[in-house]
Design a protein around this motif. Structure first.
Motif, PDB file in Angstrom:
ATOM      1  N   ALA A   1      -0.790  23.966 -21.826  1.00  0.00           N
ATOM      2  CA  ALA A   1      -0.688  22.500 -21.068  1.00  0.00           C
ATOM      3  C   ALA A   1      -2.342  22.034 -20.817  1.00  0.00           C
ATOM      4  CB  ALA A   1      -0.277  23.003 -19.651  1.00  0.00           C
ATOM      5  N   GLU A   2      -2.268  20.574 -20.927  1.00  0.00           N
ATOM      6  CA  GLU A   2      -3.522  19.935 -20.745  1.00  0.00           C
ATOM      7  C   GLU A   2      -3.824  20.162 -19.112  1.00  0.00           C
ATOM      8  OE1 GLU A   2      -3.667  16.213 -22.691  1.00  0.00           O
ATOM      9  OE2 GLU A   2      -5.536  15.855 -21.565  1.00  0.00           O
ATOM     10  N   ILE A   3      -5.049  20.389 -18.729  1.00  0.00           N
ATOM     11  CA  ILE A   3      -5.677  20.262 -17.602  1.00  0.00           C
ATOM     12  C   ILE A   3      -6.291  19.049 -17.010  1.00  0.00           C
ATOM     13  CG2 ILE A   3      -7.359  21.839 -15.805  1.00  0.00           C
ATOM     14  CD1 ILE A   3      -6.868  23.827 -17.921  1.00  0.00           C
TER      15      ILE A   3
ATOM     16  N   ASP B   1     -10.058  21.424  -4.617  1.00  0.00           N
ATOM     17  CA  ASP B   1     -10.891  20.824  -3.273  1.00  0.00           C
ATOM     18  C   ASP B   1     -12.143  20.722  -3.615  1.00  0.00           C
ATOM     19  OD1 ASP B   1      -8.217  20.639  -2.510  1.00  0.00           O
ATOM     20  OD2 ASP B   1      -8.376  22.099  -1.146  1.00  0.00           O
ATOM     21  N   ALA B   2     -12.867  21.638  -4.392  1.00  0.00           N
ATOM     22  CA  ALA B   2     -14.245  21.564  -4.607  1.00  0.00           C
ATOM     23  C   ALA B   2     -14.642  20.514  -5.550  1.00  0.00           C
ATOM     24  CB  ALA B   2     -14.720  23.142  -4.781  1.00  0.00           C
ATOM     25  N   GLY B   3     -13.661  19.896  -6.185  1.00  0.00           N
ATOM     26  CA  GLY B   3     -14.121  18.913  -7.182  1.00  0.00           C
ATOM     27  C   GLY B   3     -14.156  19.202  -8.628  1.00  0.00           C
ATOM     28  N   VAL B   4     -13.536  20.603  -8.987  1.00  0.00           N
ATOM     29  CA  VAL B   4     -13.957  21.329 -10.309  1.00  0.00           C
ATOM     30  C   VAL B   4     -12.386  21.508 -10.860  1.00  0.00           C
ATOM     31  CG1 VAL B   4     -15.100  23.088 -11.247  1.00  0.00           C
ATOM     32  CG2 VAL B   4     -15.904  22.182  -9.456  1.00  0.00           C
ATOM     33  N   THR B   5     -12.145  21.557 -12.113  1.00  0.00           N
ATOM     34  CA  THR B   5     -10.897  21.820 -12.753  1.00  0.00           C
ATOM     35  C   THR B   5     -10.993  23.436 -13.024  1.00  0.00           C
ATOM     36  OG1 THR B   5     -11.920  21.815 -14.826  1.00  0.00           O
ATOM     37  CG2 THR B   5     -11.039  19.761 -14.290  1.00  0.00           C
ATOM     38  N   ARG B   6      -9.818  23.824 -13.239  1.00  0.00           N
ATOM     39  CA  ARG B   6      -9.433  25.181 -13.771  1.00  0.00           C
ATOM     40  C   ARG B   6     -10.105  25.079 -15.246  1.00  0.00           C
ATOM     41  NH1 ARG B   6      -4.291  26.459 -15.637  1.00  0.00           N
ATOM     42  NH2 ARG B   6      -3.574  24.469 -15.527  1.00  0.00           N
ATOM     43  N   PRO B   7     -10.562  26.568 -15.510  1.00  0.00           N
ATOM     44  CA  PRO B   7     -10.971  26.476 -16.991  1.00  0.00           C
ATOM     45  C   PRO B   7     -10.039  26.272 -17.975  1.00  0.00           C
ATOM     46  CG  PRO B   7     -11.472  28.663 -15.480  1.00  0.00           C
ATOM     47  CD  PRO B   7     -10.425  27.668 -14.732  1.00  0.00           C
ATOM     48  N   GLY B   8     -10.362  25.607 -18.957  1.00  0.00           N
ATOM     49  CA  GLY B   8      -9.378  25.411 -19.973  1.00  0.00           C
ATOM     50  C   GLY B   8     -10.235  25.363 -21.389  1.00  0.00           C
ATOM     51  N   GLU B   9      -9.662  25.545 -22.699  1.00  0.00           N
ATOM     52  CA  GLU B   9     -10.193  25.549 -23.811  1.00  0.00           C
ATOM     53  C   GLU B   9     -10.615  24.129 -23.871  1.00  0.00           C
ATOM     54  OE1 GLU B   9     -10.151  26.168 -28.613  1.00  0.00           O
ATOM     55  OE2 GLU B   9      -8.378  26.377 -27.450  1.00  0.00           O
ATOM     56  N   LEU B  10     -11.822  23.917 -24.511  1.00  0.00           N
ATOM     57  CA  LEU B  10     -12.583  22.495 -24.546  1.00  0.00           C
ATOM     58  C   LEU B  10     -12.110  22.144 -26.054  1.00  0.00           C
ATOM     59  CD1 LEU B  10     -14.331  20.486 -23.728  1.00  0.00           C
ATOM     60  CD2 LEU B  10     -16.106  21.845 -24.322  1.00  0.00           C
ATOM     61  N   TRP B  11     -11.460  20.972 -26.087  1.00  0.00           N
ATOM     62  CA  TRP B  11     -11.025  20.095 -27.552  1.00  0.00           C
ATOM     63  C   TRP B  11     -11.902  18.828 -27.293  1.00  0.00           C
ATOM     64  CZ3 TRP B  11      -5.004  20.506 -28.111  1.00  0.00           C
ATOM     65  CH2 TRP B  11      -4.595  21.624 -27.918  1.00  0.00           C
ATOM     66  N   ILE B  12     -12.286  18.556 -28.614  1.00  0.00           N
ATOM     67  CA  ILE B  12     -13.345  17.550 -28.775  1.00  0.00           C
ATOM     68  C   ILE B  12     -12.915  16.484 -29.885  1.00  0.00           C
ATOM     69  CG2 ILE B  12     -15.557  16.811 -29.670  1.00  0.00           C
ATOM     70  CD1 ILE B  12     -16.259  19.495 -27.910  1.00  0.00           C
ATOM     71  N   LYS B  13     -12.748  15.283 -29.584  1.00  0.00           N
ATOM     72  CA  LYS B  13     -12.901  14.162 -30.711  1.00  0.00           C
ATOM     73  C   LYS B  13     -13.709  13.334 -30.562  1.00  0.00           C
ATOM     74  CE  LYS B  13      -9.044  10.905 -31.890  1.00  0.00           C
ATOM     75  NZ  LYS B  13      -7.591  10.763 -31.773  1.00  0.00           N
ATOM     76  N   GLY B  14     -14.297  12.797 -31.980  1.00  0.00           N
ATOM     77  CA  GLY B  14     -15.508  12.020 -32.016  1.00  0.00           C
ATOM     78  C   GLY B  14     -16.133  11.815 -33.329  1.00  0.00           C
ATOM     79  N   PRO B  15     -16.967  10.854 -33.519  1.00  0.00           N
ATOM     80  CA  PRO B  15     -17.600  10.768 -34.851  1.00  0.00           C
ATOM     81  C   PRO B  15     -18.167  11.808 -35.484  1.00  0.00           C
ATOM     82  CG  PRO B  15     -18.583   9.331 -33.504  1.00  0.00           C
ATOM     83  CD  PRO B  15     -17.470  10.107 -32.528  1.00  0.00           C
ATOM     84  N   GLN B  16     -18.584  12.856 -34.588  1.00  0.00           N
ATOM     85  CA  GLN B  16     -19.353  13.737 -34.942  1.00  0.00           C
ATOM     86  C   GLN B  16     -18.650  15.126 -35.310  1.00  0.00           C
ATOM     87  OE1 GLN B  16     -18.509  12.967 -31.846  1.00  0.00           O
ATOM     88  NE2 GLN B  16     -19.916  14.119 -30.513  1.00  0.00           N
ATOM     89  N   VAL B  17     -17.237  14.923 -35.387  1.00  0.00           N
ATOM     90  CA  VAL B  17     -16.116  16.045 -35.881  1.00  0.00           C
ATOM     91  C   VAL B  17     -16.388  16.163 -37.422  1.00  0.00           C
ATOM     92  CG1 VAL B  17     -14.089  16.949 -35.810  1.00  0.00           C
ATOM     93  CG2 VAL B  17     -14.912  16.179 -33.791  1.00  0.00           C
TER      94      VAL B  17
ATOM     95  N   GLY C   1     -12.642  26.794 -29.288  1.00  0.00           N
ATOM     96  CA  GLY C   1     -12.722  28.373 -28.651  1.00  0.00           C
ATOM     97  C   GLY C   1     -13.547  28.508 -27.570  1.00  0.00           C
ATOM     98  N   ASP C   2     -14.200  27.648 -27.042  1.00  0.00           N
ATOM     99  CA  ASP C   2     -14.973  27.520 -25.875  1.00  0.00           C
ATOM    100  C   ASP C   2     -14.048  27.528 -24.415  1.00  0.00           C
ATOM    101  OD1 ASP C   2     -17.505  28.624 -26.825  1.00  0.00           O
ATOM    102  OD2 ASP C   2     -17.911  26.698 -27.668  1.00  0.00           O
ATOM    103  N   VAL C   3     -14.327  27.830 -23.600  1.00  0.00           N
ATOM    104  CA  VAL C   3     -13.606  27.639 -22.450  1.00  0.00           C
ATOM    105  C   VAL C   3     -14.801  27.004 -21.244  1.00  0.00           C
ATOM    106  CG1 VAL C   3     -12.443  28.543 -20.244  1.00  0.00           C
ATOM    107  CG2 VAL C   3     -12.289  29.619 -22.658  1.00  0.00           C
ATOM    108  N   ALA C   4     -14.446  25.912 -20.780  1.00  0.00           N
ATOM    109  CA  ALA C   4     -15.163  24.866 -19.912  1.00  0.00           C
ATOM    110  C   ALA C   4     -14.506  24.630 -18.648  1.00  0.00           C
ATOM    111  CB  ALA C   4     -15.579  23.777 -20.556  1.00  0.00           C
TER     112      ALA C   4
ATOM    113  N   ILE D   1     -19.867  25.700 -19.317  1.00  0.00           N
ATOM    114  CA  ILE D   1     -18.983  26.716 -20.441  1.00  0.00           C
ATOM    115  C   ILE D   1     -18.811  27.987 -19.668  1.00  0.00           C
ATOM    116  CG2 ILE D   1     -19.268  27.772 -22.557  1.00  0.00           C
ATOM    117  CD1 ILE D   1     -18.929  24.533 -22.746  1.00  0.00           C
ATOM    118  N   VAL D   2     -17.710  28.480 -19.372  1.00  0.00           N
ATOM    119  CA  VAL D   2     -17.430  29.646 -18.648  1.00  0.00           C
ATOM    120  C   VAL D   2     -17.198  30.870 -19.487  1.00  0.00           C
ATOM    121  CG1 VAL D   2     -17.361  28.334 -16.426  1.00  0.00           C
ATOM    122  CG2 VAL D   2     -15.239  29.015 -17.816  1.00  0.00           C
ATOM    123  N   ASP D   3     -16.701  30.749 -20.480  1.00  0.00           N
ATOM    124  CA  ASP D   3     -16.143  31.922 -21.182  1.00  0.00           C
ATOM    125  C   ASP D   3     -15.802  31.221 -22.823  1.00  0.00           C
ATOM    126  OD1 ASP D   3     -15.079  34.271 -21.832  1.00  0.00           O
ATOM    127  OD2 ASP D   3     -13.153  34.098 -20.510  1.00  0.00           O
TER     128      ASP D   3
END
Ligand code: AYL
Length: 529
Positions: A362-364, A369-385, A409-412, A422-424
Motif C-alpha cells: 500500500a502507498e503511504i 502528529d510529528a509530521g513524519v510518514t511511516r517508513p516505506g520502500e522508496l520508489w522513484i520516477k524521473g529522467p535519471q532512471v 529497495g531502500d526504506v525511507a 533513509i532508515v533501512d
C-alpha cells in the motif's frame, strides 16, 4: 505520490559531449579543469576539449564505432576525463571497473558488457592483461595510457590528430555508460544509462548542489563509480570548476591536497566524514578553504556529520541515489538550513517519489502528529532512471514497474517539510565504504569451498557504525574450518572492499519454504546479541 518541491527543469536534448563542451566560451576554455597533484600539471578546459576530440578521432580511425563498448580500468588521473568523454563523443559506451578488481572480476564484467576495447594504466596492466587475454581482446585494442610495450598509449593517440567523425546520437535511447550494480538481489548487472540520463542528472543536481566555477573540488571519489562520474566528471566540469584528482584515498594526502590546492568543495563517502570528525591528524592541516562537504553512497549518522561540520567549519550535506538513477535522486539543497544532516534532503526537480509499505504494497500518504510518514520502500520516477539492466529483461521488469517507478529497495520516511530520511534497506545489498558488496556473489564464492556446506552473508555494523560484511557459515561434515580460513579464502579471490570481515559458525542457515535465505532473521539475531 510526492513531487519535488522544485519546479521541473528542462533537460537539454543533447549528447553528453555537446552538453558539456560544445559551447565552451573563450573565457571558460582558459580556466583550469584538472589538476594533477602528483606533478602539479594543470589542464585547461580548452586543452581538455581538444584532447577529447583528438582521442575520439584516434579511436574512430582504429574502428571504434557507435556500438562499441570500451572497458575503462583507471584510477582518478586527469586522462580519465579525456578517455571517458572521448569515448562518449563517438557514441561508444564506457563500462568502468573498480581499480581494485582482481583479474577474474575484470574478466567477468568484460564478458558481460561485451567490451571489445580496453583502456588502463601501466600500474593496473597485470590484471588487465590477464583479463583481456582471457576474453580474446588483442593487445592493440588495449590502450595503456602511460605506455607499455606492444600497446597503444595516450600520447601517440593524441598526436595522430584526425578529426572526430560526425555522429548522430539520440540522447534518449543512446547508451553512454554501463556501470555495474547488483540492484536488489543477485550478482552485478550492467546498468544502461543513456546520454539523456547523464545530462538530466547534472541539470537536476545543479538546482540542489551549489557547485560553482570558482570552486576547487577534491576529486577523491573514484570516477569509475557513478557518484564520482556524475558529480565530478559531469557536474563539476559542467560548472567549469577545477578538479584536483587523487588516484587513491589516504587521509594525510587528502588533507595535504586540500591545503596545498586550497580546495573549497569536498564530495565524500561516510568513512571520510568519520575521519574528519574524529581523527587527530585533521588538526595538523589548514583546510579552512573548505566551505562545503557533500556525503553520499551510504548512511551517514547525524552526530558524526555534525561533529565533522563544527570541527572544520564547513556545511555538511547529504545526497542519496543509486547507480540505477544516474545516481542522484535526493540532495539537501544549499538553501535549506532547517534540514537535519541525517536527512538525505529533498527530491531533485523532475523526480517523483512514492513510499510503499513493503508488506502490504500500500502507498503511504499520511503524516503522523510529528509530521513524519511511516517508513516505506522508496520508489522513484524521473529522467535519471536507467534504461534497464543489460541483457536482463527479467531483472529490469522487476526493478521498474509498469508506471515507470524504479523500486530502490531502500526504506525511507518523509517529513512534511519535504525531506527524506533513509532508515533501512529491504534488499540484500551491503555497502562497505560506499561500495557495493553483493552478498550473492560472496555466498556463491564461499559455497565453492569444499568444507562449506551452507552460507549466508549480511551487513553488520562495526564500532564506527559503518557496515561490514559478515558470513554465517555451516561447515561441511566434522572438518575443522576456522574463521581465518573463511576470510582468507574470500580475500584471495575478490577486491579488498568485498572481504568478509566477520565470521560466525552456525548449525543451519534460516530459510523460507522456497529456500530463500531469511536475512531478516539473521539481522534480528545480530541486534539481539
Ligand atoms: P550505489 N544514505 C543511506 N544510504 C545510501 C545513501 C545515503 N545518503 N546513498 C546511497 N545509499 C545506499 O548504486 C542505498 O542503499 O550508488 C542505495 O540503494 O553504489 C545504494 O547506496 C546505492 O548504491 C549522491 C551521492 C548518490 C552519492 C550517491 C551514491 C550512489 C551510490 C547521490 O548525491
Amino acid at each position: 505520490m510526492f513531487h519535488s518541491p522544485f519546479p521541473d527543469v528542462e533537460v537539454p536534448d543533447l549528447s553528453v559531449y555537446d552538453y558539456l563542451f560544445a559551447n565552451l566560451t573563450d573565457d571558460e576554455a582558459s580556466r583550469v579543469a584538472l589538476i594533477d597533484p602528483s606533478t602539479g600539471a594543470e589542464t585547461s578546459y580548452g586543452v581538455l576539449k581538444a584532447q577529447i576530440d583528438a582521442f575520439a578521432g584516434a579511436l574512430a580511425a582504429r574502428g571504434v564505432a557507435a556500438d562499441t563498448v570500451v572497458g575503462l580500468l583507471c584510477p582518478n588521473v586527469p586522462a580519465f576525463a579525456t578517455v571517458f568523454h572521448g569515448v562518449l563523443r563517438l557514441g561508444a559506451a564506457v563500462t568502468t571497473f573498480n581499480s581494485l578488481y582482481t583479474a577474474a572480476e575484470i574478466q567477468k564484467q568484460i564478458e558481460d558488457a561485451g567490451a571489445t576495447w580496453f583502456v588502463t594504466v601501466s600500474a593496473l596492466l597485470p590484471n588487465a592483461a590477464e583479463a583481456t587475454r582471457a576474453c580474446g581482446i588483442p593487445t592493440d585494442h588495449v590502450i595503456v595510457l602511460d605506455g607499455a610495450e606492444g600497446h597503444p598509449n595516450l600520447r601517440d593517440l593524441l598526436g595522430e590528430q584526425p578529426t572526430p567523425p560526425e555522429v548522430t546520437i539520440d540522447p534518449k535511447t543512446h547508451l553512454a555508460v554501463l556501470p555495474y550494480s547488483s540492484g536488489t538481489t543477485g550478482t552485478p548487472k550492467g546498468v544502461m544509462l543513456s546520454h539523456r540520463n547523464l545530462v538530466a542528472n547534472v541539470e537536476q543536481s545543479r538546482v540542489n548542489i551549489d557547485l560553482r566555477g570558482s570552486d576547487r573540488v577534491l576529486a577523491v571519489l573514484p570516477f569509475f563509480h557513478i557518484y564520482g562520474m556524475t558529480v565530478l566528471l559531469n557536474l563539476a566540469l559542467r560548472q567549469r570548476a577545477s578538479l584536483v584528482t587523487m588516484p587513491r584515498f589516504d587521509l594525510e594526502d587528502f588533507l595535504s591536497n586540500i591545503q596545498e590546492h586550497r580546495c573549497t568543495y569536498l564530495f565524500i563517502a561516510p568513512p571520510i566524514a568519520v575521519a574528519l570528525a574524529k581523527h587527530p591528524v585533521v588538526d595538523r592541516y589548514d583546510i579552512s578553504t573548505v566551505h562545503s562537504v557533500f556525503s553520499g553512497a551510504a548512511p551517514l549518522d547525524g552526530e558524526t556529520a555534525e561533529r565533522a561540520a563544527s570541527r572544520i567549519h564547513a556545511r555538511m550535506m547529504q545526497g542519496y541515489g543509486l547507480t540505477e538513477t544516474s545516481p542522484v535522486t535526493h540532495a539537501v539543497p544549499y538553501t535549506r538550513d532547517e534540514i537535519p544532516v541525517s536527512s538525505v534532503g529533498v527530491a531533485l526537480p523532475n523526480t517523483v517519489c512514492k513510499l510503499v509499505d513493503p508488506d502490504s504494497g500500500a502507498e503511504i500518504t499520511e503524516f503522523d502528529d510529528a509530521g513524519v510518514t511511516r517508513p516505506g520502500e522508496l520508489w522513484i520516477k524521473g529522467p535519471q532512471v536507467m534504461l534497464g539492466y543489460l541483457n536482463r529483461p527479467d531483472a529490469t521488469a522487476e526493478a521498474i514497474d509498469a508506471d515507470g517507478f524504479f523500486h530502490t529497495g531502500d526504506v525511507a520516511t518523509l517529513s512534511e517539510g519535504g525531506w527524506y530520511t533513509i532508515v533501512d534497506r529491504v534488499k540484500e545489498l551491503i555497502k562497505y565504504h560506499g561500495y557495493q558488496v553483493p552478498p550473492a556473489e560472496l555466498e556463491a564464492l564461499l559455497l565453492s569451498h569444499p568444507r562449506v556446506a551452507d552460507v549466508a552473508v549480511i551487513g553488520v555494523l562495526d564500532d564506527d557504525g559503518q557496515e561490514i560484511p559478515k558470513a554465517f557459515v555451516v561447515s561441511a561434515g566434522d572438518a575443522e574450518l576456522t574463521e581465518d580460513e573463511v576470510m582468507e579464502f574470500v580475500e584471495e579471490r575478490v577486491a579488498p572492499y568485498k572481504k568478509v570481515r566477520r565470521v560466525e559458525f552456525v548449525d543451519a542457515i534460516p530459510k523460507s519454504s522456497s529456500g530463500k535465505i531469511l536475512r531478516k532473521d539473521l539481522r534480528a539475531r545480530e541486534v539481539a546479541t
